[in-house]
Scaffold this active site. Sequence first.
Site, short mmCIF file in Angstrom:
data_model
loop_
_atom_site.label_atom_id
_atom_site.label_comp_id
_atom_site.label_asym_id
_atom_site.label_seq_id
_atom_site.Cartn_x
_atom_site.Cartn_y
_atom_site.Cartn_z
N ARG A 176 0.84 -1.20 0.16
CA ARG A 176 0.18 0.06 0.15
C ARG A 176 0.86 1.26 0.25
NH1 ARG A 176 -3.31 -3.66 -0.01
NH2 ARG A 176 -2.25 -3.72 -1.96
N SER A 253 -10.40 -0.07 3.46
CA SER A 253 -9.91 -0.32 4.50
C SER A 253 -9.29 1.21 5.14
CB SER A 253 -8.54 -1.21 4.58
OG SER A 253 -9.17 -2.38 4.00
N GLU A 349 -4.50 3.97 6.26
CA GLU A 349 -4.19 3.50 4.80
C GLU A 349 -4.54 4.74 3.83
OE1 GLU A 349 -5.35 -0.20 2.94
OE2 GLU A 349 -6.20 0.92 1.30
C1 LIG Z 1 -15.40 0.52 -0.73
C2 LIG Z 1 -14.04 0.88 -1.17
C3 LIG Z 1 -13.17 -0.19 -1.25
C4 LIG Z 1 -11.75 -0.07 -1.62
N1 LIG Z 1 -10.98 -1.16 -1.67
C5 LIG Z 1 -9.57 -1.07 -1.90
C6 LIG Z 1 -8.78 -2.49 -2.21
O1 LIG Z 1 -9.43 -3.52 -2.19
N2 LIG Z 1 -7.76 -2.34 -2.47
C7 LIG Z 1 -7.02 -0.83 -2.44
O2 LIG Z 1 -5.58 -1.01 -2.52
N3 LIG Z 1 -7.74 0.28 -2.23
C8 LIG Z 1 -8.92 0.01 -1.96
N4 LIG Z 1 -9.73 1.34 -1.79
C9 LIG Z 1 -8.87 2.69 -1.90
C10 LIG Z 1 -9.26 3.33 -3.10
O3 LIG Z 1 -10.26 2.78 -3.95
C11 LIG Z 1 -7.93 3.19 -3.87
O4 LIG Z 1 -6.84 3.65 -3.35
C12 LIG Z 1 -7.95 3.97 -5.09
O5 LIG Z 1 -6.90 3.73 -5.98
C13 LIG Z 1 -7.94 5.62 -5.00
O6 LIG Z 1 -8.19 6.16 -6.00
P1 LIG Z 1 -9.03 7.47 -6.28
O7 LIG Z 1 -8.96 7.82 -7.75
O8 LIG Z 1 -10.24 7.63 -5.49
O9 LIG Z 1 -8.09 8.47 -5.35
P2 LIG Z 1 -8.12 9.65 -4.68
O10 LIG Z 1 -8.84 9.28 -3.46
O11 LIG Z 1 -8.63 10.69 -5.45
O12 LIG Z 1 -6.81 10.13 -4.29
C14 LIG Z 1 -5.90 9.24 -3.29
C15 LIG Z 1 -4.61 9.76 -3.23
O13 LIG Z 1 -3.82 9.76 -4.28
C16 LIG Z 1 -3.46 10.98 -5.03
N5 LIG Z 1 -4.03 11.11 -6.29
C17 LIG Z 1 -4.91 10.30 -7.09
N6 LIG Z 1 -4.74 10.47 -8.41
C18 LIG Z 1 -3.54 10.93 -8.61
C19 LIG Z 1 -2.67 11.20 -9.75
N7 LIG Z 1 -3.39 10.96 -10.85
N8 LIG Z 1 -1.53 11.67 -9.59
C20 LIG Z 1 -1.17 12.18 -8.28
N9 LIG Z 1 -1.80 11.91 -7.32
C21 LIG Z 1 -3.08 11.41 -7.23
C22 LIG Z 1 -4.31 11.96 -4.27
O14 LIG Z 1 -3.89 13.23 -4.33
C23 LIG Z 1 -4.71 11.39 -3.02
O15 LIG Z 1 -3.36 11.58 -2.22
C24 LIG Z 1 -11.20 1.30 -1.40
C25 LIG Z 1 -11.96 2.19 -1.38
C26 LIG Z 1 -13.25 2.02 -1.28
C27 LIG Z 1 -14.16 3.36 -0.94
#
Ligand SMILES: Cc1cc2nc3c(=O)[nH]c(=O)nc-3n(C[C@H](O)[C@H](O)[C@H](O)COP(=O)(O)OP(=O)(O)OC[C@H]3O[C@@H](n4cnc5c(N)ncnc54)[C@H](O)[C@@H]3O)c2cc1C
Length: 357
Positions: A176, A253, A349
């Site tokens: 992670r 998580s 996380e």
């Molecule tokens: C119901 C649920 C289930 C989930 N299950 C999992 C799982 O099984 N495994 C897992 O690993 N994660 C899981 N997650 C966490 C999440 O979905 C992932 O981490 C996902 O990749 C986040 O993507 P996002 O576009 O929503 O990022 P955001 O929440 O928009 O951003 C997260 C972070 O990344 C940065 N960021 C985002 N995009 C960029 C970019 N293009 N360039 C630079 N920085 C960037 C942001 O600034 C922030 O710091 C889950 C979340 C939820 C709500």
Amino acid sequence: MPDVSADRQTTASPATARSLGAYTTLRLGGPAGTLTVATEAGQAVAAVRAATAAGEPVFVLAGGSNVVVGDAGFAGTVVLLRTTGMRVVSRDSAGAVVRVAAGEPWDDVVARTVAEGLSGLECLSGIPGSAGATPIQNVGAYGQEVAHTIVAVHAYDRSADEVRAYTPAECGFGYRSSIFKHTDRWVVLEVDFRLAVSGESAPIRYAELARHLGVEVGERVPLQQARDAVLKLRAGKGMVLDAEDRDTWSVGSFFTNPVLSASQWAALRERADPPFWPGEQGAVKVPAAWLIEQAGFGKGYGRDGVAISTKHTLALTNRGGGTTTALLGLAREIRDGVAARFGVELHPEPVLVNCAF
Ligand SMILES: Cc1cc2nc3c(=O)[nH]c(=O)nc-3n(C[C@H](O)[C@H](O)[C@H](O)COP(=O)(O)OP(=O)(O)OC[C@H]3O[C@@H](n4cnc5c(N)ncnc54)[C@H](O)[C@@H]3O)c2cc1C
């Protein structure tokens, strides 16, 4: 993911009254100073450059599924990534390299690769958020993580003011984590995944998934079967977004599973007999959910509009009337309870934006 399609804009627009909670799966977070929607990679780079030149803090937001934004919001430029595009850039008999724009919804990417007979992402079905965020914390689930398939991350480096491709070794992928997490130095613009040309999944590594599929660990199954099984398992745990189900108003998580050194593990074993996964060099990973439950925090535990999900102990959820302050208060109580009972420190996380844990 909250539906933000109505907010897609091509030009910068002030959004002082606009709560960032509209863009996060927790539905929490105060207003943005300025909100810029980027539908092209060049717009994202230009917005970040302009903010840098103006000395403004920058926060890149994509699907909002891994961020906890403070109730005061973010008094700087928020760049909302909504870039799209996915194409095969090279292909041979063994595999194909697929280049995906950062703003593409991740599960659409997985669904498309499965439909096109490309193997390697199927166990990552149902994870919310964008493709460009997957390298940020080396997204993983059910025995797969994106570090297994990423061959390049194309990112804008604010320090050098250049866009370039990063090799997997440069990305520093861990559990992670990567070099891109907890920093505003890079904007990921595109990600290259090398996938096998095969209708079969990668070997199933996760015991629960193998049991559900009725196969042994290490066997392969048809891609669609793997995807369907993962989606079903995830839905049962509230880990697939569903606007009607408050158990999914979370960041997934909230805590990572603690990785203990041999001596920390020995100390824990004097107090308890937890399940564990053996790691490298004597390290041991312990399920945070087990520690939390044994410390007395069961499913549904909460107050002030926030609670542990009724389906999954690791998910802290907004029940509708919550605030970030309340959510972090609950997280602190759980962390401190686990530390007092087991002497093990839990770490969050998600990325915390203008708030502290
Ligand atoms: C119901 C649920 C289930 C989930 N299950 C999992 C799982 O099984 N495994 C897992 O690993 N994660 C899981 N997650 C966490 C999440 O979905 C992932 O981490 C996902 O990749 C986040 O993507 P996002 O576009 O929503 O990022 P955001 O929440 O928009 O951003 C997260 C972070 O990344 C940065 N960021 C985002 N995009 C960029 C970019 N293009 N360039 C630079 N920085 C960037 C942001 O600034 C922030 O710091 C889950 C979340 C939820 C709500």
